[in-house]
Design a protein around this motif. Structure first.
Motif, short mmCIF file in Angstrom:
data_model
loop_
_atom_site.label_atom_id
_atom_site.label_comp_id
_atom_site.label_asym_id
_atom_site.label_seq_id
_atom_site.Cartn_x
_atom_site.Cartn_y
_atom_site.Cartn_z
N LEU A 113 -28.87 -22.22 -6.54
CA LEU A 113 -29.90 -21.69 -6.99
C LEU A 113 -30.63 -23.03 -7.77
CD1 LEU A 113 -28.82 -18.61 -8.88
CD2 LEU A 113 -30.11 -18.85 -6.76
N ARG A 114 -30.11 -24.07 -8.38
CA ARG A 114 -30.57 -24.89 -9.02
C ARG A 114 -29.46 -26.21 -9.13
NH1 ARG A 114 -34.52 -22.43 -9.02
NH2 ARG A 114 -35.94 -22.01 -10.71
N THR A 115 -30.14 -27.33 -8.91
CA THR A 115 -29.37 -28.63 -9.44
C THR A 115 -29.87 -29.35 -10.45
OG1 THR A 115 -28.62 -28.85 -6.89
CG2 THR A 115 -28.48 -30.84 -8.25
N VAL A 116 -29.17 -29.50 -11.47
CA VAL A 116 -29.82 -30.10 -12.77
C VAL A 116 -28.67 -31.41 -12.95
CG1 VAL A 116 -30.73 -28.02 -13.55
CG2 VAL A 116 -28.53 -28.60 -14.17
N TYR A 117 -29.40 -32.22 -14.03
CA TYR A 117 -28.63 -33.44 -14.61
C TYR A 117 -28.53 -33.37 -15.99
CZ TYR A 117 -29.65 -35.46 -9.73
OH TYR A 117 -29.58 -35.72 -8.76
N THR A 118 -27.07 -33.64 -16.31
CA THR A 118 -26.92 -33.69 -17.85
C THR A 118 -27.69 -34.76 -18.74
OG1 THR A 118 -24.95 -34.88 -17.49
CG2 THR A 118 -24.81 -32.60 -17.43
N ASP A 119 -27.96 -34.60 -19.87
CA ASP A 119 -28.40 -35.50 -20.79
C ASP A 119 -27.32 -36.50 -21.34
OD1 ASP A 119 -27.36 -34.26 -22.73
OD2 ASP A 119 -29.33 -33.37 -23.55
#
Length: 737
Positions: free
Chosen positions: A276-282
């Protein structure tokens, strides 16, 4: 022809009269066997497919909401059952066009979607000074997937797989592997059983290991009553009827899940995972995003896996067993905790950055710095020869085909984050060092500072005497400046040209986010391999040597954005997790090419010493030699050689005579032959009169033109440097004497 093609396209109108559905919809076209053909947006109550109506005797049409899940799904049955697609009835209008009635209102509630916030933290336990400490992991790539329910997949499971399942439950001699698992992050139990022992009393169960803590969490619950009794379950499992067993699994799936969870070969049949989504950590290891789900459906079932950028590439560092680690019926807003244990992952996140980033983007505006080969490698052979790829780019080529050097007119484009400059990072400076000569022998060049004038342009608005507003441009100096003991420093541009130290006074002054930080005269010290370094200095001109590695960014190789941490090969290491400079190597080559075509030889002798170009040959046993020179001193060029006969095209002759390739070795022709190259970059191939005359063999004579173009591969980052190219055009005529 285009008009006729347009008229033959399948067009379907939606009868108006009722309230329009207030969401975006798509039409999905399938053939008579329900194989996917095409998907298009529905605009103004009309569906226009590219498919030709002449080629569609029968077809199936579905209408569904335009969601990510629908756009990624091509299975007819899943679209109907899971996504509540509408299957309309088609009517023919008086003009033979197709029409469907307005979409029934009962579908509209199913097509309304609700936002679901998904957030969490990726961390790892580190041993720091003999103390265990949990640290958030920055710049991790988190993949969020939705796991499909069994009811969407069960109809597609083959009967032979269904018939194997009873043995897993009923026959104790067939071992069921159950690996020891860590505690999975389960906000809601993935399946619930009121009393595992009573439900399966008398049935040989798999022996779960006592130390698997998941069992205690999963199996002790009192929220579900089995649809079938113990006797019914056993009876259906023994029936050997795939339809009955299939229905039993669907109706009691939560009872069977403890078995399926640990049998990996079953997963592809019972669990389907769509990203569904690909996100990056801060910097703290946190991620936060939103997904959508139907307000009339159940909550999404989510699975997470994680990648880290290790040794210049993305590596999977967390990907647990899917069915045992899915957040079934995920409660939106529940924090997800992902514990990474991969030993390759180091804690390199620094809270000192606070958004301070330097993104080294491109050479001029056209070549990503990530598309410059930094390693000393040769890659695949080219025409039987190997080429050292270090410092070369694949600009103007297929991805990964690093074979182009850089020429004149270079500049380095960088983007600085809005949190820069700071007191720690106020100035920058580029320097270079020649590592190798053009022949790749060691150069041992000294480090030289680049100190040419750099100005940054900004736009502003002004008002003329008539009260009208206009745009104009101005510029400020970034450097070089002297500060402290350092010479030739350049100011990191502020977020706005109105900020100190620039203090522009024009109205609405703004500048572009990209900065042409320096230019480089690549002809200064000749062709070869150069290393360029970007250093940082504080407000007093002191060089910074403990820069966090992640401050330096480069473009994503495949997509350019988002930026990624600069790989280790681009960093001048100064300790664990820190560096003293960004660096990159580039191959420079400003050498021009040379093109020449020699006179034709017949039986080893030149026979056209005059400019008239007539080439007499004795008979059909004569040997005719064509020879040309396509030269670049370091082989960074392509050649294209053609022999044109008369005013027509003779394919057989062209296949034998025409060739193209890199000036690095022998070049092939289409007929399987080749032009042999010698050490002087001269190419030779021999022919019979019949090879050249072809369709003119009966006349025993023909006129020819030879054209050679040598294309230098050097680029300035934006385009090839045509000034280095060369060409030659000559003519000759074969005539039997």
């Amino acid at each position: 022809m285009a008009k006729k093609r347009e008229e033959n396209r399948l067009k379907i109108s939606i009868k108006s009269g009722e309230k329009t559905v207030p969401i975006d919809l798509v039409g999905l076209l399938f053939d008579r066997d329900k194989n996917f053909i095409e998907r298009v947006d529905i605009k103004k109550d009309s569906i226009h497919f590219e498919a030709s109506i002449d080629k569609l005797r029968t077809f199936n049409l579905l209408i569904a909401p335009k969601t990510t899940a629908v756009l990624n799904e091509k299975n007819y049955n899943i679209l109907l059952s899971k996504h509540k697609a509408y299957k309309p009835k088609l009517f023919k209008k008086a003009n033979k066009e197709l029409e469907i009635l307005s979409i029934p209102e009962l579908y509209i509630p199913f097509w309304n979607y609700k936002k679901c916030r998904v957030f969490g933290n990726v961390f790892k336990e580190f041993n720091i000074n003999n103390f265990s400490e949990k640290k958030g992991l920055c710049n991790m790539r988190v993949h969020i997937c939705e796991v499909d329910k069994i009811q969407w997949l069960i109809p597609r499971i083959p009967d032979d797989i269904i018939l194997r399942i009873p043995d897993l439950i009923l026959r104790p001699e067939i071992p069921v592997p159950v690996p020891t698992l860590p505690d999975p992050p389960v906000p809601n139990p993935p399946f619930e059983i009121r009393d595992f022992n009573s439900v399966f009393s008398g049935i040989n169960r798999p022996k779960f290991k006592k130390n698997i803590s998941i069992n205690k969490k999963i199996l002790l619950s009192d929220k579900i009553n089995p649809v079938l009794s113990d006797r019914n379950i056993m009876t259906t499992l023994k029936s050997k009827n795939p339809r009955i067993i299939r229905n039993t699994i669907v109706e009691n799936f939560k009872l069977f899940h403890p078995y399926f969870c640990h049998i990996s070969w079953l997963w592809p049949y019972f669990y389907k995972c769509d990203e569904l989504r690909t996100v990056y950590t801060d910097a703290n290891g946190d991620f936060d995003t939103e997904i959508y789900y139907s307000i009339f459906g159940d909550h999404p079932d989510l699975y997470f896996w994680v990648e880290a950028f290790i040794d210049d590439q993305w590596e999977t560092v967390y990907k647990p067993q899917l069915p045992c680690n899915t957040y079934w019926n995920y409660k939106c807003g529940t924090e997800v905790h992902i514990n990474v244990t991969d030993p390759r992952v180091r804690w390199e996140c620094s809270n000192d950055i606070d958004g301070e980033l330097i993104w080294i983007k491109t050479i001029n505006w056209g070549t990503s710095v990530s598309h410059i080969e930094q390693k000393n490698v040769t890659g695949n052979a080219i025409q039987g020869r190997f080429l050292n790829r270090q410092g070369l780019t694949d600009k103007h080529e297929n991805k990964g085909n690093f074979r182009r050097p850089f020429g004149k007119g270079l500049s380095f484009v960088v983007q600085f984050s809005n949190d820069l400059p700071s007191s720690k990072y106020t100035y920058y400076r580029w320097s270079y060092k020649k590592l190798k000569h053009a022949d790749l022998s060691n150069a041992f060049g000294a480090t030289e500072k680049l100190n040419n004038l750099v100005q940054k342009t900004y736009s502003y608005v002004f008002q003329d005497s008539s009260g009208h507003f206009h745009f104009n441009y101005n510029k400020v100096k970034l450097g070089p400046f002297d500060k402290g003991v350092e010479r030739g420093l350049y100011l990191i541009p502020t977020a706005s040209p109105t900020d100190a130290p620039f203090n522009t006074t024009e109205q609405d002054a703004n500048w572009d986010q990209n900065t042409r930080t320096i230019s480089f005269d690549s002809s200064l010290e000749g062709d070869g391999l150069y290393e360029f370094s970007l250093e940082l200095f504080d407000r007093n001109g002191n060089k910074i040597t403990n820069i966090p590695n992640e401050l330096f960014q480069v473009p994503n190789y495949d997509t350019f954005t988002p930026s990624i941490n600069a790989p280790s090969v681009n960093l001048e290491s100064s300790g664990r997790g820190t560096c003293s400079a960004f660096k990159m190597v580039m191959r420079i080559d400003n050498s021009p090419t040379k093109a020449d075509i020699y006179k034709i030889k017949v039986d080893g002798k030149e026979v056209n010493p005059t400019c008239c170009g007539f080439v007499p040959y004795k008979d059909n046993n004569s040997i005719i030699e064509i020879k040309f020179r396509a030269y670049h001193p370091h082989n960074f060029a392509d050649l294209n050689f053609r022999v044109q006969k008369g005013t027509c095209t003779d394919t057989n002759q062209a296949n034998k005579t025409n060739t193209k390739g890199m000036v690095i070795g022998n070049v092939p022709t289409n007929d399987g032959g080749l032009y042999a190259r010698n050490s002087f970059s001269e190419y030779t191939k021999t022919f019979s009169p019949a090879d050249l005359l072809g369709t003119c063999l009966g006349e025993e004579r023909a006129a020819f033109a030879e054209h050679l173009y040598v294309n230098a591969l050097a680029t300035n980052g934006n385009h090839e440097i045509d000034a280095y190219d060369s060409s030659k055009l000559v003519a000759f005529a074969l005539d039997k004497k």
